[in-house]
Design an enzyme around this catalytic site. Structure first.
Site, mmCIF file in Angstrom:
data_model
loop_
_atom_site.group_PDB
_atom_site.id
_atom_site.type_symbol
_atom_site.label_atom_id
_atom_site.label_comp_id
_atom_site.label_asym_id
_atom_site.label_seq_id
_atom_site.Cartn_x
_atom_site.Cartn_y
_atom_site.Cartn_z
ATOM 1 N N LYS A 176 54.919 -0.246 21.370
ATOM 2 C CA LYS A 176 55.510 -1.826 21.299
ATOM 3 C C LYS A 176 57.020 -1.407 20.741
ATOM 4 O O LYS A 176 57.214 -0.841 19.764
ATOM 5 C CB LYS A 176 54.562 -2.714 20.352
ATOM 6 N N GLY A 204 58.417 -0.057 16.697
ATOM 7 C CA GLY A 204 58.127 1.346 16.138
ATOM 8 C C GLY A 204 57.067 1.403 14.952
ATOM 9 O O GLY A 204 56.296 0.267 14.997
ATOM 10 N N THR A 205 57.012 2.397 14.465
ATOM 11 C CA THR A 205 55.749 2.660 13.409
ATOM 12 C C THR A 205 56.282 1.554 12.382
ATOM 13 O O THR A 205 55.389 0.840 11.660
ATOM 14 C CB THR A 205 55.932 3.894 12.838
ATOM 15 N N GLY A 245 47.522 12.584 -1.715
ATOM 16 C CA GLY A 245 48.973 12.550 -1.714
ATOM 17 C C GLY A 245 49.467 11.433 -2.678
ATOM 18 O O GLY A 245 49.007 10.288 -2.309
ATOM 19 N N GLY A 246 50.417 11.703 -3.379
ATOM 20 C CA GLY A 246 51.126 10.750 -4.409
ATOM 21 C C GLY A 246 52.464 10.427 -4.097
ATOM 22 O O GLY A 246 53.223 10.127 -4.964
ATOM 23 N N GLY A 247 52.659 10.394 -2.711
ATOM 24 C CA GLY A 247 54.144 10.058 -2.431
ATOM 25 C C GLY A 247 54.144 8.167 -2.347
ATOM 26 O O GLY A 247 53.127 7.485 -2.728
ATOM 27 N N GLU A 259 47.312 14.525 -6.203
ATOM 28 C CA GLU A 259 48.641 15.036 -5.902
ATOM 29 C C GLU A 259 48.953 16.393 -5.967
ATOM 30 O O GLU A 259 48.596 17.085 -7.188
ATOM 31 C CB GLU A 259 49.642 14.027 -6.621
ATOM 32 N N ASP A 299 63.900 9.338 11.331
ATOM 33 C CA ASP A 299 62.924 10.153 10.944
ATOM 34 C C ASP A 299 62.725 11.531 11.848
ATOM 35 O O ASP A 299 62.341 12.486 11.371
ATOM 36 C CB ASP A 299 61.463 9.543 11.106
ATOM 37 N N HIS A 359 70.686 -17.219 -15.776
ATOM 38 C CA HIS A 359 69.568 -17.187 -16.694
ATOM 39 C C HIS A 359 68.686 -18.239 -16.421
ATOM 40 O O HIS A 359 68.768 -19.031 -16.034
ATOM 41 C CB HIS A 359 70.231 -17.381 -17.929
#
Length: 477
Positions: free
Chosen positions: A37, A40-41, A180-182, A203, A311, A454
């Site tokens: 589709k 993509g990812t 996995g700690g990414g 990790e 990628d 502010h």
């Protein structure tokens, strides 16, 4: 005879569709080959669905902790199936927007699996058989897929990738172990912790988020622990086993001792690898380096006229990087001036600064751009930093979200901004100002001129700039 195009783009993700839209806007005859589709990812199995679930989970968590704001509720619950339905609608809406743009620009979308042949010919195997297309230029934007580590038991039921977890609409996540700690790991840990799961992260490295600034990583780890998430770094997973009574057991080694965690489900979040399997025909050979297509500074592969972006070729796996690279390549092909900067070398410096924002959608959010103080020192740069704790920020006090900080890195002599790390709500929105500043070589004096409203989280940027001047011994103006 093959249908001929000016540009054929293989892959319809952010890099691919952005490149196609740019090419069509410049009058180039353009086609996209996509086997699944459009989007993509990122759109279908990554960024958009993950952030949708993050948003839904954060709403549930907010309602659980709203008593301090004077809001009372008798009963709070969540429906995971409805959350997934909301996520699917977000994905469909986003994908439709892409399809509408593609259609409006008269870009040809070819459905099927592409194989590159010699002379920049593309063989596409689709629902109705094989067809051949040729082009003056090919852009490969096939993205990446989940990396599956070589761990015994990784193929057991209940061991999931992020894509499989996102597709699930039944709740079986009272206990979730994340390997996995990414970025992917900590975002999913945040989601399921907010939904009251008992979450543990393993990790392999000595801190979370790999290349991220160590101070940022430590702040995130502390925040995750405060939320009840167990974090084990320097943990080496040895085996995953199925147990009749407890579901799954993960055996890992830490500090020289073997330990076991029992859990309902295990998420494998060990990174991503480029999708280049079966992409090249026998008559084509493109150079590969470290599993990625090797490209030069112009994103051209070892074959003239064939480019690779995103990628599949980059060491920075981000959707906006792929999109920027796609724009850059098309502008190069068209022979026009570039409208986007991927990096910059400020006047008087010899260090190339990336202008790619990196964003992590945890609570609080994390965002960075440019280089850290440690990296600057490693490059023999003299730097001075400006810091501000969000604990004193008005908007943080109002929203009761005071954890976080802003850290700005300036070159010592010119005062040019070379890096920024932000940990606070809306950090992923605020980082764009810092990226703009670095891309344009702005100094602390120039950034100081900007008025920030502010009360906002962005006021913290002003305070961090003032802190920089204070460390230089200059009075606050």
């Amino acid at each position: 005879m093959a249908i001929h195009y000016d540009i054929i783009i293989i892959g319809g993700g952010p890099g691919g569709y952005t490149a196609a839209l740019k090419a069509a806007s410049l009058g180039l005859k353009t086609a996209i080959v996509e086997k699944e589709k459009l989007g993509g990812t990122c759109v279908n199995k990554g960024c958009i669905p993950t952030k949708s679930l993050l948003h839904a989970a954060s709403k549930f968590k907010e309602l659980q902790n709203c008593d301090e704001f004077g809001v009372s509720t008798d009963f709070i619950s969540f429906d995971f199936k409805k959350m997934q339905h909301y996520k699917k609608n977000s994905v469909k809406s986003y994908r439709k927007g892409i399809s509408d743009l593609i259609e409006a620009e008269n870009i040809t979308v070819i459905t099927g699996t592409a194989v590159i042949r010699r002379n920049k010919t593309v063989e596409v195997s689709g629902p109705e058989g094989k067809d051949f297309y040729s082009a003056d230029h090919l852009i490969i934007a096939t993205g990446a897929k989940c990396a599956i580590p070589d761990i015994p038991g990784v193929d057991l039921p209940g061991v999931l990738t992020s894509e499989r977890l996102l597709a699930s609409d039944t709740w079986n996540y009272d206990r979730l172990l994340v390997i996995g700690g990414g970025v992917i790991g900590v975002e999913f840990a945040t989601i399921f912790s907010a939904l009251c799961s008992n979450v543990t992260i393993l990790e392999q490295k000595d801190h979370l988020l790999g290349p991220m600034d160590l101070e940022v990583s430590q702040a995130l780890e502390e925040e995750l622990k405060q939320r009840g998430i167990t974090v084990h770094c320097l943990a080496n997973v040895k085996e995953i086993k199925e147990e009749e009574e407890h579901g799954l057991a993960c055996v890992f080694e830490m500090n020289g001792q073997e330990q076991v965690i029992r859990t309902s489900q295990i998420l494998i979040a060990a990174g991503r690898i480029p999708c280049i399997d079966e992409l090249l025909g026998e008559d084509v050979s493109l150079e590969v380096e470290n599993g990625r297509l090797k490209v030069n500074s112009e994103f051209q592969t070892s074959e003239p006229g064939i480019y690779a972006i995103g990628d599949v070729a980059s060491d920075i796996l981000l959707a906006h990087v792929a999109a920027a690279q796609g724009t850059y390549v098309v502008e190069k092909i068209a022979g026009i001036e570039h409208t986007i900067r991927l990096s910059v070398v400020p006047n008087g410096m010899f260090v190339k600064l990336p202008v790619v924002p990196s964003c992590i959608y945890t609570e609080p959010e994390i965002a960075s751009v440019g280089i850290t103080r440690e990296l600057a020192i490693a490059n023999n740069m003299n730097v001075r930093c400006g810091r501000y704790s969000m604990r004193s920020n008005g908007k943080s006090i109002i929203t009761s979200r005071q954890n976080g900080f802003i850290h700005l890195v300036f070159e010592e002599y010119s005062g040019t901004l070379v890096g920024a790390q932000i940990v606070c709500p809306r950090a992923t929105d605020m980082i764009s100002e810092m990226a703009t500043a670095i891309a344009n070589g702005l100094t602390a004096k120039q950034l100081r001129l900007a008025m920030r409203a502010h009360p906002t989280y962005s006021e913290g940027i002003t305070e961090a700039i003032e802190n920089y001047f204070e460390t230089k011994g200059e009075a606050k103006q």
